[in-house]
Design a protein around this motif. Structure first.
Motif, PDB file in Angstrom:
ATOM      1  N   SER A 155     -16.982  60.930 -74.407  1.00  0.00           N
ATOM      2  CA  SER A 155     -17.700  59.851 -73.720  1.00  0.00           C
ATOM      3  C   SER A 155     -16.768  58.998 -72.864  1.00  0.00           C
ATOM      4  CB  SER A 155     -18.390  58.944 -74.750  1.00  0.00           C
ATOM      5  OG  SER A 155     -19.319  59.661 -75.531  1.00  0.00           O
ATOM      6  N   LEU A 156     -15.499  59.358 -72.820  1.00  0.00           N
ATOM      7  CA  LEU A 156     -14.526  58.541 -72.103  1.00  0.00           C
ATOM      8  C   LEU A 156     -14.783  58.625 -70.604  1.00  0.00           C
ATOM      9  CD1 LEU A 156     -11.992  56.839 -72.895  1.00  0.00           C
ATOM     10  CD2 LEU A 156     -10.624  58.806 -72.182  1.00  0.00           C
ATOM     11  N   PRO A 157     -15.027  57.480 -69.957  1.00  0.00           N
ATOM     12  CA  PRO A 157     -15.270  57.524 -68.519  1.00  0.00           C
ATOM     13  C   PRO A 157     -13.983  57.807 -67.758  1.00  0.00           C
ATOM     14  CG  PRO A 157     -15.128  55.253 -69.257  1.00  0.00           C
ATOM     15  CD  PRO A 157     -15.065  56.109 -70.493  1.00  0.00           C
ATOM     16  N   LYS A 158     -14.131  58.099 -66.475  1.00  0.00           N
ATOM     17  CA  LYS A 158     -12.966  58.134 -65.608  1.00  0.00           C
ATOM     18  C   LYS A 158     -12.284  56.782 -65.698  1.00  0.00           C
ATOM     19  CE  LYS A 158     -11.633  58.904 -60.784  1.00  0.00           C
ATOM     20  NZ  LYS A 158     -12.135  58.960 -59.386  1.00  0.00           N
ATOM     21  N   LEU A 159     -10.971  56.767 -65.824  1.00  0.00           N
ATOM     22  CA  LEU A 159     -10.257  55.537 -66.133  1.00  0.00           C
ATOM     23  C   LEU A 159      -9.935  54.679 -64.921  1.00  0.00           C
ATOM     24  CD1 LEU A 159      -7.756  57.001 -68.768  1.00  0.00           C
ATOM     25  CD2 LEU A 159      -9.878  55.759 -69.217  1.00  0.00           C
ATOM     26  N   THR A 160     -10.005  55.259 -63.724  1.00  0.00           N
ATOM     27  CA  THR A 160      -9.555  54.528 -62.531  1.00  0.00           C
ATOM     28  C   THR A 160     -10.623  54.485 -61.449  1.00  0.00           C
ATOM     29  OG1 THR A 160      -8.601  56.524 -61.549  1.00  0.00           O
ATOM     30  CG2 THR A 160      -7.163  55.208 -62.964  1.00  0.00           C
ATOM     31  N   PHE A 161     -10.454  53.533 -60.553  1.00  0.00           N
ATOM     32  CA  PHE A 161     -11.320  53.366 -59.388  1.00  0.00           C
ATOM     33  C   PHE A 161     -10.463  52.634 -58.355  1.00  0.00           C
ATOM     34  CE2 PHE A 161     -12.029  50.393 -62.834  1.00  0.00           C
ATOM     35  CZ  PHE A 161     -11.648  49.185 -62.272  1.00  0.00           C
ATOM     36  N   PRO A 162     -10.872  52.582 -57.109  1.00  0.00           N
ATOM     37  CA  PRO A 162     -10.048  51.932 -56.093  1.00  0.00           C
ATOM     38  C   PRO A 162      -9.761  50.466 -56.436  1.00  0.00           C
ATOM     39  CG  PRO A 162     -11.745  53.247 -55.056  1.00  0.00           C
ATOM     40  CD  PRO A 162     -12.064  53.223 -56.517  1.00  0.00           C
ATOM     41  N   GLY A 163      -8.499  50.174 -56.679  1.00  0.00           N
ATOM     42  CA  GLY A 163      -8.092  48.805 -56.947  1.00  0.00           C
ATOM     43  C   GLY A 163      -7.933  48.447 -58.404  1.00  0.00           C
ATOM     44  N   GLY A 164      -8.214  49.365 -59.329  1.00  0.00           N
ATOM     45  CA  GLY A 164      -8.083  48.969 -60.722  1.00  0.00           C
ATOM     46  C   GLY A 164      -8.308  50.080 -61.716  1.00  0.00           C
ATOM     47  N   ALA A 165      -8.408  49.681 -62.987  1.00  0.00           N
ATOM     48  CA  ALA A 165      -8.517  50.657 -64.067  1.00  0.00           C
ATOM     49  C   ALA A 165      -9.104  49.997 -65.309  1.00  0.00           C
ATOM     50  CB  ALA A 165      -7.144  51.238 -64.394  1.00  0.00           C
ATOM     51  N   LEU A 166      -9.592  50.846 -66.211  1.00  0.00           N
ATOM     52  CA  LEU A 166     -10.089  50.434 -67.521  1.00  0.00           C
ATOM     53  C   LEU A 166      -9.075  50.835 -68.582  1.00  0.00           C
ATOM     54  CD1 LEU A 166     -13.742  51.816 -67.246  1.00  0.00           C
ATOM     55  CD2 LEU A 166     -13.049  49.448 -66.881  1.00  0.00           C
ATOM     56  N   VAL A 167      -8.855  49.965 -69.575  1.00  0.00           N
ATOM     57  CA  VAL A 167      -7.937  50.283 -70.665  1.00  0.00           C
ATOM     58  C   VAL A 167      -8.575  49.911 -71.999  1.00  0.00           C
ATOM     59  CG1 VAL A 167      -5.802  50.069 -69.316  1.00  0.00           C
ATOM     60  CG2 VAL A 167      -6.786  48.049 -70.409  1.00  0.00           C
ATOM     61  N   GLY A 168      -8.018  50.478 -73.078  1.00  0.00           N
ATOM     62  CA  GLY A 168      -8.446  50.135 -74.425  1.00  0.00           C
ATOM     63  C   GLY A 168      -9.917  50.384 -74.666  1.00  0.00           C
ATOM     64  N   CYS A 169     -10.545  49.483 -75.403  1.00  0.00           N
ATOM     65  CA  CYS A 169     -11.957  49.660 -75.761  1.00  0.00           C
ATOM     66  C   CYS A 169     -12.893  49.428 -74.588  1.00  0.00           C
ATOM     67  CB  CYS A 169     -12.320  48.750 -76.927  1.00  0.00           C
ATOM     68  SG  CYS A 169     -11.634  49.315 -78.500  1.00  0.00           S
ATOM     69  N   ASP A 170     -12.425  48.814 -73.493  1.00  0.00           N
ATOM     70  CA  ASP A 170     -13.237  48.725 -72.286  1.00  0.00           C
ATOM     71  C   ASP A 170     -13.493  50.124 -71.744  1.00  0.00           C
ATOM     72  OD1 ASP A 170     -14.684  47.115 -70.605  1.00  0.00           O
ATOM     73  OD2 ASP A 170     -12.986  46.097 -69.715  1.00  0.00           O
ATOM     74  N   ALA A 171     -12.535  51.021 -71.964  1.00  0.00           N
ATOM     75  CA  ALA A 171     -12.708  52.428 -71.602  1.00  0.00           C
ATOM     76  C   ALA A 171     -13.349  53.213 -72.741  1.00  0.00           C
ATOM     77  CB  ALA A 171     -11.357  53.047 -71.232  1.00  0.00           C
ATOM     78  N   GLY A 172     -12.924  52.921 -73.973  1.00  0.00           N
ATOM     79  CA  GLY A 172     -13.472  53.621 -75.138  1.00  0.00           C
ATOM     80  C   GLY A 172     -12.474  54.550 -75.789  1.00  0.00           C
ATOM     81  N   THR A 173     -11.213  54.100 -75.941  1.00  0.00           N
ATOM     82  CA  THR A 173     -10.177  54.984 -76.475  1.00  0.00           C
ATOM     83  C   THR A 173     -10.003  54.881 -77.984  1.00  0.00           C
ATOM     84  OG1 THR A 173      -8.495  53.299 -75.972  1.00  0.00           O
ATOM     85  CG2 THR A 173      -8.891  55.005 -74.308  1.00  0.00           C
ATOM     86  N   LEU A 174     -10.854  54.122 -78.658  1.00  0.00           N
ATOM     87  CA  LEU A 174     -10.756  54.046 -80.117  1.00  0.00           C
ATOM     88  C   LEU A 174     -10.980  55.424 -80.737  1.00  0.00           C
ATOM     89  CD1 LEU A 174     -12.007  51.441 -82.566  1.00  0.00           C
ATOM     90  CD2 LEU A 174     -13.049  53.688 -82.764  1.00  0.00           C
ATOM     91  N   ASN A 175     -10.213  55.713 -81.780  1.00  0.00           N
ATOM     92  CA  ASN A 175     -10.360  56.966 -82.518  1.00  0.00           C
ATOM     93  C   ASN A 175     -11.224  56.687 -83.744  1.00  0.00           C
ATOM     94  OD1 ASN A 175     -10.092  59.266 -84.106  1.00  0.00           O
ATOM     95  ND2 ASN A 175      -7.951  59.574 -83.594  1.00  0.00           N
ATOM     96  N   ALA A 176     -12.522  57.027 -83.647  1.00  0.00           N
ATOM     97  CA  ALA A 176     -13.458  56.722 -84.737  1.00  0.00           C
ATOM     98  C   ALA A 176     -13.102  57.465 -86.015  1.00  0.00           C
ATOM     99  CB  ALA A 176     -14.881  57.062 -84.313  1.00  0.00           C
ATOM    100  N   ALA A 177     -12.550  58.664 -85.900  1.00  0.00           N
ATOM    101  CA  ALA A 177     -12.193  59.438 -87.089  1.00  0.00           C
ATOM    102  C   ALA A 177     -11.102  58.742 -87.890  1.00  0.00           C
ATOM    103  CB  ALA A 177     -11.735  60.842 -86.691  1.00  0.00           C
ATOM    104  N   ARG A 178     -10.162  58.105 -87.208  1.00  0.00           N
ATOM    105  CA  ARG A 178      -9.069  57.394 -87.888  1.00  0.00           C
ATOM    106  C   ARG A 178      -9.423  55.931 -88.162  1.00  0.00           C
ATOM    107  NH1 ARG A 178      -3.350  57.647 -85.441  1.00  0.00           N
ATOM    108  NH2 ARG A 178      -2.830  57.185 -87.615  1.00  0.00           N
TER     109      ARG A 178
END
Length: 558
Positions: free
Chosen positions: A319-342
């Motif tokens: 479900s992780l979106p593309k992380l970048t767009f012109p002028g910026g980026a998403l990081v951490g939970c704004d992107a969805g990088t949490l590891n639910a299994a851990r």
């Protein structure tokens, strides 16, 4: 008055220019700022960085379990121990329990994702506050109590920064004596680190179609308490996870209980926001879970000293979106990088903050601005974090097929396959439906009767919100907006028995009957900013927007 009308009357906004603007002073945002300063210093150059934090200080709005894997922190600060980072309690033992209503079975096999050797039981709020101190020592400007209310774009549609929220707007929508127009913070790059279901991140994902071709994002709500217990009950470093009761076998949910140092226990319950029964209350399920003998024995006789709740972005790599767009980026939970299994996201947040900083400084050194930070995406693809998330790609999807299927397949994917030398599962399980479509009509579901709180082990919502130190300026427009004011009664109450009155962990929403007519009352001042309503509302009629800066919870030790 609309924002455009305010700008016409009181504008233009004052503006400040930076190399990098970071929205959100959590682990991802602060790690990004720190890494930018570290890299610039190593090159003998300067980089101007500002961090906007909507809480009263870094860490005030941070809520997590939390057991922390120090892998990314060690990359950021190899000498974190000498610097006094508040990772004080190593994990000393793991328990994985499957609960029935009165009994518990200890899992004979603990999958690798639940092993915590080398990890620490922490207060993520305390770690975040410490990261803020490290950032300021490096020259990062941090603006606490300021919300990023609007994304700013240039004529080409590239992100150029953000505008802070206006101050001093009354409930009637008109400016009063304390009115102050928001300020424009302009950056060559703008990094969004707002946490789960970010208000602006959600807009950016939609505008740039960053989730195109991805599985719908999946969320959970985590409800947490902090207890102080008698010394004889303290087991510093013990980590307990539970599955089973009080959830039925078709509903995703589970508990955690971690022993901190200083006779403190942090515990909570997580419920997937794809649950089907509208009568279910995650808050009440958490209270009920504490009455189980396997949980009660850890906290009975102690004192509850903290409470909070937050949404968890749990869809993982699929479900992780593309992380970048012109002028910026998403990081951490704004992107969805949490590891639910851990059940871990802070190490992922720190790592993404570092990766985007490296890409941004490279672009700034080449005198580029507002382009796409493709080096961030490629850095992520080559990172240990990408490999870790690949390993856990099916975790939530298996549990959507039921508890027993989820437990079986977690055992296979996180215990059997690693012992066969396989780094990630050779199969992929996809999802197609977003969480808000999962609710069934109330008439098709069994009502759930929850026991009354005893005030010693179990509690009500309002007394819980009180110890979260939540406060909002009362004379401001509600930051919980309805697209259509008729929907709560006409659809949600009629079809789903008013689920917002149950899924909100802070008592924000209540249905009342006035003069023979049902209506929804929104107690916005109670909001702990978990954003569950923005996610779970079945018609997506509720929109969470930023309140005045500094409003919300002020968590201590959480």
């Amino acid at each position: 008055m609309t924002n455009d009308e305010l700008l016409a009357q009181y504008g233009p906004r004052e503006s400040m220019e930076y190399d990098v603007v970071i929205v959100g002073g959590g682990p991802a945002g602060l790690s990004c700022a720190i890494r930018l300063k570290q890299l610039a210093a190593a090159k003998g150059s300067e980089v101007n960085v500002v961090v906007l934090e909507k809480g009263s200080e870094p860490g005030a709005h941070i809520l997590s379990g939390a057991v922390m894997d120090p892998i990314a922190l060690t990359e950021l600060f190899p000498d974190w121990k000498e610097r006094g980072a508040p990772l004080n309690q190593p994990v000393t033992g793991d328990e994985l329990l499957v609960l029935s209503e009165t009994g518990a079975m200890s899992s004979p096999i603990i999958p690798d994702c639940f092993h915590n050797d080398g990890n620490y039981v922490i207060s993520l709020g305390a770690v975040t506050k410490w990261l803020g101190e490290q950032a300021e020592a490096l020259g990062v400007e941090i603006f606490p109590g300021f919300t990023a209310a609007e994304v700013l774009y240039d004529e080409q549609g590239r992100v150029t920064g953000v505008a802070t929220g206006n101050q001093g707007i009354g409930k009637d929508g008109l400016p009063h004596g304390g009115f102050q127009l928001g300020m424009a913070l302009l950056g060559k790059y703008t990094i969004f680190a707002e946490g789960a279901r970010g208000h602006l991140g959600k807009q950016l994902i939609a505008k740039f179609k960053l989730d195109e071709g991805k599985d719908p994002q999946s969320y959970a709500i985590g409800i947490k308490e902090l207890w102080e217990v008698p010394a004889e009950q303290a087991k510093p470093g013990l980590v307990v996870h539970t599955a089973g009761w009080p959830m039925d076998t078709q509903t995703y949910g589970g508990g955690f209980l971690y022993h901190l140092e200083g006779n403190k226990v942090t515990l909570g319950y997580v419920v997937g926001l794809d649950y089907k029964n509208p009568w279910l209350s995650p808050f009440e399920e958490m209270q009920r879970w504490k009455t189980h003998p396997s949980i009660r024995k850890h906290i009975e006789g102690g004192k509850r000293i903290g409470y909070g709740a937050r949404a968890i972005t749990a869809g993982g790599i699929l479900s992780l979106p593309k992380l970048t767009f012109p002028g910026g980026a998403l990081v951490g939970c704004d992107a969805g990088t949490l590891n639910a299994a851990r059940i871990k996201g802070s190490h992922a947040a720190i790592k993404t903050g570092m990766l985007v900083a490296e890409a941004a400084l490279e672009a700034l050194s080449a005198e580029r601005a507002q382009d796409e930070l493709t080096a961030y995406s490629s850095g992520f693809e080559a990172s240990w974090l990408k490999s870790e998330l690949d390993r856990s790609k099916n975790f939530k999807q298996w549990f959507k097929k039921g508890m027993y299927v989820g437990m079986l397949m977690t055992g296979i994917e996180h215990w059997v396959l690693p012992r066969l030398g396989m780094k990630s599962p050779p199969w992929t399980i996809h999802r197609t439906a977003p969480d808000h479509l999962a609710l069934k009509p109330a008439a098709e579901c069994a009502q759930i009767t929850y026991p009354k709180p005893d005030g010693k082990l179990t509690f009500d919502r309002l007394s819980s919100v009180f110890i979260s130190n939540t406060n909002h300026e009362e004379n401001q427009p509600a930051h919980l907006k309805l697209k259509d004011a008729s929907v709560p009664v006409r659809i949600n109450l009629a079809k789903f028995a008013g689920p917002e009155s149950r899924y909100c962990p802070a008592g924000v929403y209540e249905f009342v009957n006035k003069d023979g007519a049902d209506q929804l009352v929104i107690n916005a001042q109670n909001c702990v900013h978990c954003k569950t309503c923005d996610i779970k509302d079945p018609t997506q009629n509720i929109v969470w927007v930023t309140p005045e800066g500094g409003g919300g919870p002020n968590y201590a030790g959480m």
